[in-house]
Design a protein around this motif. Structure first.
Motif, PDB file in Angstrom:
ATOM      1  N   MET A 216       0.852  -1.293   0.046  1.00 32.52           N
ATOM      2  CA  MET A 216      -0.109   0.162  -0.001  1.00 32.52           C
ATOM      3  C   MET A 216       0.984   1.192   0.168  1.00 32.52           C
ATOM      4  O   MET A 216       1.807   1.359   0.819  1.00 32.52           O
ATOM      5  CB  MET A 216      -0.946  -0.137   1.290  1.00 32.52           C
ATOM      6  CG  MET A 216      -2.044   0.984   1.119  1.00 32.52           C
ATOM      7  SD  MET A 216      -3.213   0.636   2.129  1.00 32.52           S
ATOM      8  CE  MET A 216      -4.575   1.642   1.611  1.00 32.52           C
ATOM      9  N   ILE A 217       0.799   2.228  -0.961  1.00 33.07           N
ATOM     10  CA  ILE A 217       1.425   3.277  -1.249  1.00 33.07           C
ATOM     11  C   ILE A 217       1.037   4.675  -0.270  1.00 33.07           C
ATOM     12  O   ILE A 217       1.891   5.100   0.269  1.00 33.07           O
ATOM     13  CB  ILE A 217       1.628   3.785  -2.611  1.00 33.07           C
ATOM     14  CG1 ILE A 217       2.384   2.343  -3.313  1.00 33.07           C
ATOM     15  CG2 ILE A 217       2.587   4.635  -2.728  1.00 33.07           C
ATOM     16  CD1 ILE A 217       2.194   2.610  -4.749  1.00 33.07           C
TER      17      ILE A 217
ATOM     18  N   ARG B  47      -1.889   5.561   2.695  1.00 37.74           N
ATOM     19  CA  ARG B  47      -3.049   5.248   3.473  1.00 37.74           C
ATOM     20  C   ARG B  47      -3.622   6.222   4.121  1.00 37.74           C
ATOM     21  O   ARG B  47      -3.083   7.052   4.924  1.00 37.74           O
ATOM     22  CB  ARG B  47      -2.026   4.276   4.529  1.00 37.74           C
ATOM     23  CG  ARG B  47      -2.780   3.385   5.356  1.00 37.74           C
ATOM     24  CD  ARG B  47      -1.816   2.598   6.408  1.00 37.74           C
ATOM     25  NE  ARG B  47      -1.072   1.928   5.743  1.00 37.74           N
ATOM     26  CZ  ARG B  47       0.203   1.636   5.616  1.00 37.74           C
ATOM     27  NH1 ARG B  47       0.963   2.622   5.796  1.00 37.74           N
ATOM     28  NH2 ARG B  47       0.801   0.763   4.711  1.00 37.74           N
TER      29      ARG B  47
ATOM     30  N   HIS C 119       3.763   8.490  -3.281  1.00 37.06           N
ATOM     31  CA  HIS C 119       5.378   8.273  -3.210  1.00 37.06           C
ATOM     32  C   HIS C 119       5.938   7.437  -4.395  1.00 37.06           C
ATOM     33  O   HIS C 119       5.285   6.582  -4.937  1.00 37.06           O
ATOM     34  CB  HIS C 119       5.380   7.398  -1.949  1.00 37.06           C
ATOM     35  CG  HIS C 119       6.954   7.110  -1.387  1.00 37.06           C
ATOM     36  ND1 HIS C 119       7.400   8.358  -0.927  1.00 37.06           N
ATOM     37  CD2 HIS C 119       7.592   6.139  -1.587  1.00 37.06           C
ATOM     38  CE1 HIS C 119       8.758   7.913  -0.639  1.00 37.06           C
ATOM     39  NE2 HIS C 119       8.717   6.561  -0.958  1.00 37.06           N
TER      40      HIS C 119
ATOM     41  N   TYR D 142       7.216   4.714  -6.806  1.00 39.99           N
ATOM     42  CA  TYR D 142       7.332   3.316  -6.470  1.00 39.99           C
ATOM     43  C   TYR D 142       8.143   2.749  -7.519  1.00 39.99           C
ATOM     44  O   TYR D 142       7.832   2.666  -8.621  1.00 39.99           O
ATOM     45  CB  TYR D 142       6.016   2.610  -6.204  1.00 39.99           C
ATOM     46  CG  TYR D 142       6.201   1.323  -5.443  1.00 39.99           C
ATOM     47  CD1 TYR D 142       6.168   1.396  -4.078  1.00 39.99           C
ATOM     48  CD2 TYR D 142       6.330   0.137  -5.959  1.00 39.99           C
ATOM     49  CE1 TYR D 142       6.092   0.277  -3.197  1.00 39.99           C
ATOM     50  CE2 TYR D 142       6.380  -0.999  -5.299  1.00 39.99           C
ATOM     51  CZ  TYR D 142       6.281  -0.958  -3.838  1.00 39.99           C
ATOM     52  OH  TYR D 142       6.312  -1.982  -3.276  1.00 39.99           O
ATOM     53  N   GLU D 143       9.174   1.906  -6.996  1.00 40.60           N
ATOM     54  CA  GLU D 143       9.962   1.238  -7.893  1.00 40.60           C
ATOM     55  C   GLU D 143       9.578  -0.250  -8.181  1.00 40.60           C
ATOM     56  O   GLU D 143       9.347  -0.863  -7.086  1.00 40.60           O
ATOM     57  CB  GLU D 143      11.469   1.288  -7.277  1.00 40.60           C
ATOM     58  CG  GLU D 143      12.371   0.956  -8.578  1.00 40.60           C
ATOM     59  CD  GLU D 143      13.908   0.493  -7.781  1.00 40.60           C
ATOM     60  OE1 GLU D 143      14.157   1.382  -6.810  1.00 40.60           O
ATOM     61  OE2 GLU D 143      14.675  -0.035  -8.401  1.00 40.60           O
TER      62      GLU D 143
ATOM     63  N   TRP E 182      10.724  -4.989 -11.445  1.00 41.02           N
ATOM     64  CA  TRP E 182      10.757  -6.538 -11.818  1.00 41.02           C
ATOM     65  C   TRP E 182       9.351  -6.883 -12.222  1.00 41.02           C
ATOM     66  O   TRP E 182       9.176  -8.040 -12.590  1.00 41.02           O
ATOM     67  CB  TRP E 182      10.984  -7.133 -10.088  1.00 41.02           C
ATOM     68  CG  TRP E 182       9.856  -6.518  -9.351  1.00 41.02           C
ATOM     69  CD1 TRP E 182      10.180  -5.598  -8.223  1.00 41.02           C
ATOM     70  CD2 TRP E 182       8.764  -7.000  -8.871  1.00 41.02           C
ATOM     71  NE1 TRP E 182       8.841  -5.433  -7.751  1.00 41.02           N
ATOM     72  CE2 TRP E 182       8.160  -6.400  -7.821  1.00 41.02           C
ATOM     73  CE3 TRP E 182       7.949  -8.073  -9.530  1.00 41.02           C
ATOM     74  CZ2 TRP E 182       6.894  -6.443  -7.510  1.00 41.02           C
ATOM     75  CZ3 TRP E 182       6.479  -8.401  -8.661  1.00 41.02           C
ATOM     76  CH2 TRP E 182       6.188  -7.513  -7.622  1.00 41.02           C
TER      77      TRP E 182
ATOM     78  N   ASP F 194       5.614  -3.765   5.232  1.00 40.48           N
ATOM     79  CA  ASP F 194       5.729  -2.595   5.970  1.00 40.48           C
ATOM     80  C   ASP F 194       5.061  -2.756   7.325  1.00 40.48           C
ATOM     81  O   ASP F 194       4.095  -3.324   7.845  1.00 40.48           O
ATOM     82  CB  ASP F 194       4.924  -1.678   5.193  1.00 40.48           C
ATOM     83  CG  ASP F 194       5.741  -1.448   4.129  1.00 40.48           C
ATOM     84  OD1 ASP F 194       6.892  -1.522   3.567  1.00 40.48           O
ATOM     85  OD2 ASP F 194       4.762  -0.931   2.730  1.00 40.48           O
TER      86      ASP F 194
ATOM     87  N   ALA G  63       6.792   5.320   4.916  1.00 39.18           N
ATOM     88  CA  ALA G  63       6.940   5.020   3.508  1.00 39.18           C
ATOM     89  C   ALA G  63       7.002   3.579   3.180  1.00 39.18           C
ATOM     90  O   ALA G  63       7.460   2.739   4.000  1.00 39.18           O
ATOM     91  CB  ALA G  63       8.245   5.970   2.945  1.00 39.18           C
ATOM     92  N   PRO G  64       6.472   3.412   2.000  1.00 41.68           N
ATOM     93  CA  PRO G  64       6.461   1.888   1.629  1.00 41.68           C
ATOM     94  C   PRO G  64       7.788   1.274   1.310  1.00 41.68           C
ATOM     95  O   PRO G  64       8.719   1.974   0.728  1.00 41.68           O
ATOM     96  CB  PRO G  64       5.483   1.704   0.397  1.00 41.68           C
ATOM     97  CG  PRO G  64       5.662   3.123  -0.209  1.00 41.68           C
ATOM     98  CD  PRO G  64       5.932   4.211   1.076  1.00 41.68           C
ATOM     99  N   SER G  65       7.868   0.019   1.483  1.00 46.19           N
ATOM    100  CA  SER G  65       9.081  -0.534   0.947  1.00 46.19           C
ATOM    101  C   SER G  65       8.833  -1.118  -0.413  1.00 46.19           C
ATOM    102  O   SER G  65       7.874  -1.357  -0.863  1.00 46.19           O
ATOM    103  CB  SER G  65       9.497  -1.669   2.026  1.00 46.19           C
ATOM    104  OG  SER G  65       8.558  -2.668   2.151  1.00 46.19           O
ATOM    105  N   MET G  66      10.176  -1.461  -1.126  1.00 37.85           N
ATOM    106  CA  MET G  66       9.788  -1.908  -2.586  1.00 37.85           C
ATOM    107  C   MET G  66      11.170  -2.847  -2.889  1.00 37.85           C
ATOM    108  O   MET G  66      12.025  -2.572  -2.368  1.00 37.85           O
ATOM    109  CB  MET G  66       9.711  -0.813  -3.511  1.00 37.85           C
ATOM    110  CG  MET G  66      10.714   0.233  -3.403  1.00 37.85           C
ATOM    111  SD  MET G  66      10.095   1.857  -4.234  1.00 37.85           S
ATOM    112  CE  MET G  66       9.482   2.680  -2.638  1.00 37.85           C
TER     113      MET G  66
ATOM    114  N   LYS H 219      14.271  -2.318  -0.506  1.00 40.52           N
ATOM    115  CA  LYS H 219      14.526  -0.834  -0.304  1.00 40.52           C
ATOM    116  C   LYS H 219      13.488  -0.420   0.751  1.00 40.52           C
ATOM    117  O   LYS H 219      12.470  -0.372   0.578  1.00 40.52           O
ATOM    118  CB  LYS H 219      14.549  -0.165  -1.482  1.00 40.52           C
ATOM    119  CG  LYS H 219      14.944   1.416  -1.359  1.00 40.52           C
ATOM    120  CD  LYS H 219      15.044   2.041  -2.747  1.00 40.52           C
ATOM    121  CE  LYS H 219      13.514   2.414  -3.253  1.00 40.52           C
ATOM    122  NZ  LYS H 219      13.544   2.942  -4.480  1.00 40.52           N
TER     123      LYS H 219
ATOM    124  N   SER I 113      12.265   3.171   2.207  1.00 43.80           N
ATOM    125  CA  SER I 113      12.667   4.385   1.785  1.00 43.80           C
ATOM    126  C   SER I 113      11.755   5.215   2.879  1.00 43.80           C
ATOM    127  O   SER I 113      11.004   4.800   3.458  1.00 43.80           O
ATOM    128  CB  SER I 113      12.052   4.705   0.420  1.00 43.80           C
ATOM    129  OG  SER I 113      10.957   4.483   0.233  1.00 43.80           O
ATOM    130  N   THR I 114      11.875   6.631   2.714  1.00 42.95           N
ATOM    131  CA  THR I 114      11.471   7.753   3.547  1.00 42.95           C
ATOM    132  C   THR I 114      10.506   8.700   2.673  1.00 42.95           C
ATOM    133  O   THR I 114      10.872   8.786   1.444  1.00 42.95           O
ATOM    134  CB  THR I 114      12.171   8.339   4.596  1.00 42.95           C
ATOM    135  OG1 THR I 114      13.095   9.308   3.738  1.00 42.95           O
ATOM    136  CG2 THR I 114      13.170   7.350   5.212  1.00 42.95           C
TER     137      THR I 114
END
Lengths: 101, 310
Positions: free
Chosen positions: A1-2, A4, A15, A17-18, A21, B35, B58-61, B83, B85-86
């Motif tokens: 979830m990016i 919330r 945010h 988002y990478e 993959w 997260d 912040a979300p991890s990825m 990763k 991140s903030t």
């Protein structure tokens, strides 16, 4: 979830988002409570810093609660840009991203 | 039954204890790391009120570590790392952490071996800010670290360490371990709140008062804990670093921490023991985090992590 339950009152971008993959992505955008008409534009980036629009913006009307935005062949980075929310007419949004590689 | 054990070559860069519980190489996905969020159990799926917005991190990825001008780094071995991140936001160090100023990932595990004496976490990691402005960038990373969130039948306890890299833009570069200072009250811990569920010794990474020299209610300095960790010469270059923390689970004490070529003897030091919370007996959650010192996103990359016990 990016994002919330983030309150937005102006132009807002999610945010970075990478997801290099993944071969396909679906953003699910949920809007909680009253909100104005929103426009949501998917954007992609080579580095998480420089952004280019991908596809057409998606409209979320004031009477809608959820939208899905699909992406393929997007390279590495993804985000959404929201317009339409203001101080007078704010919105609260949740953004999920579902990825498959 | 006769067992034949063949270890993956990737484990050679670790020093695991006898039982390797998890070996997570993020080339193969998130491996169960997720997260950290609060409990959404109140009306309308709201979480408990707290002075720090625990839903904002912040979300991890999964990252190939692509950089603005340098090449894509991939991971130490393979293409992807995990990763943290903030978001690009920070308060001054002495204030409570700004919403989104941290990235936190954890794995939700449990204790299953009644004879277990030691638990150990190891990782290969790297850290850098986004290259969104000119400059070296090292001073924009406030802190990163690791802790175990544990609950046994008697106590909730959180042994861990954090590297205080920068305090309000001044490089500090010293290690701390997790232990609440004597005399800290719930009001001190929770930014003036006397009610609520937060207890001193739980969630040290964002509770307790912090002071301009980098000290804090929640952390104590590791003896001789200064260490000039390798940070490359540009925000778009990373180098992979080794970390290991060994905990005596039965005695509830630290044993040692290894960071790169140095091993810090932590025997005799202990984290804070607090009353157990409901329903979470035998909890073992390993947790990594990163915190930004300025209005800039910073990242902690984990190439791989090994959790082992003995």
């Amino acid at each position: 979830m990016i994002e919330r339950r983030v309150p937005i009152t102006a132009t807002f971008t999610t945010h970075p988002y990478e997801a290099g993959w993944a071969g396909e992505a679906v953003f699910f955008v949920q809007v909680e409570g009253d909100h104005p008409d929103l426009s949501v534009q998917a954007q992609i980036s080579p580095d998480g810093l420089h952004w280019v629009n991908r596809g057409d913006p998606r409209k979320i009307a004031a009477d809608e609660e959820i939208a899905a935005i699909e992406l393929t062949n997007f390279g590495g980075w993804l985000r959404l840009a929201f317009t339409g929310a203001t101080e007078q007419q704010p919105a609260t949004v949740l953004v999920h991203i579902a990825l498959k590689g | 039954m006769q067992k034949v054990i063949q270890y993956e070559r990737g484990l050679e860069k670790f020093k695991p204890l006898r039982n390797i519980v998890t070996y997570d190489d993020f080339d193969k996905g998130f491996n169960g790391w997720l997260d950290l969020t609060p409990n959404f159990v109140n009306a309308d799926y709201r979480h408990y009120p707290s002075e720090v917005d625990l839903a904002s991190w912040a979300p991890s990825m999964l990252s190939a570590a692509p950089m603005r001008f340098a090449a894509t780094h991939g991971s130490m071995e393979g293409t992807y790392s995990l990763k943290l991140s903030t978001r690009p936001v920070a308060d001054r160090y002495e204030q409570k952490p700004a919403n989104g100023s941290m990235g936190v990932v954890l794995k939700r595990l449990s204790a299953f071996d009644p004879t277990m004496r030691y638990i150990q976490i190891e990782a290969w990691y790297a850290y850098t800010p986004q290259q969104d402005r000119l400059g070296f960038g090292e001073e924009d990373i406030r802190a990163f670290g690791f802790y175990f969130d544990l609950q046994d039948p008697q106590y909730r306890w959180m042994p861990g360490v954090r590297y205080v890299n920068s305090v309000n833009g001044t490089l500090t570069k010293k290690w701390q371990y997790w232990r609440v200072a004597d005399g800290v009250t719930k009001k001190d811990w929770c930014y003036g709140r006397e009610d609520g569920w937060q207890r001193p010794g739980v969630d040290n990474l964002w509770y307790g008062r912090r002071y301009p020299d980098g000290s804090a209610d929640a952390f104590q300095w590791v003896p001789d804990g200064e260490q000039d960790l390798l940070y490359n010469e540009s925000p778009d270059k990373i180098n992979w670093l080794y970390f290991r923390l060994l905990i005596d689970y039965r005695r509830r004490e630290y044993v040692e921490m290894q960071s790169m070529d140095r091993t810090f003897d932590l025997r005799g030091l202990a984290p804070t023991l607090t009353e157990p919370y409901k329903n979470i007996n035998n909890l073992i959650n390993p947790i990594f985090f990163v915190e930004t010192d300025t209005n800039r996103s910073v990242n902690l990359f984990l190439d791989s992590v090994v959790y082992s016990t003995d």
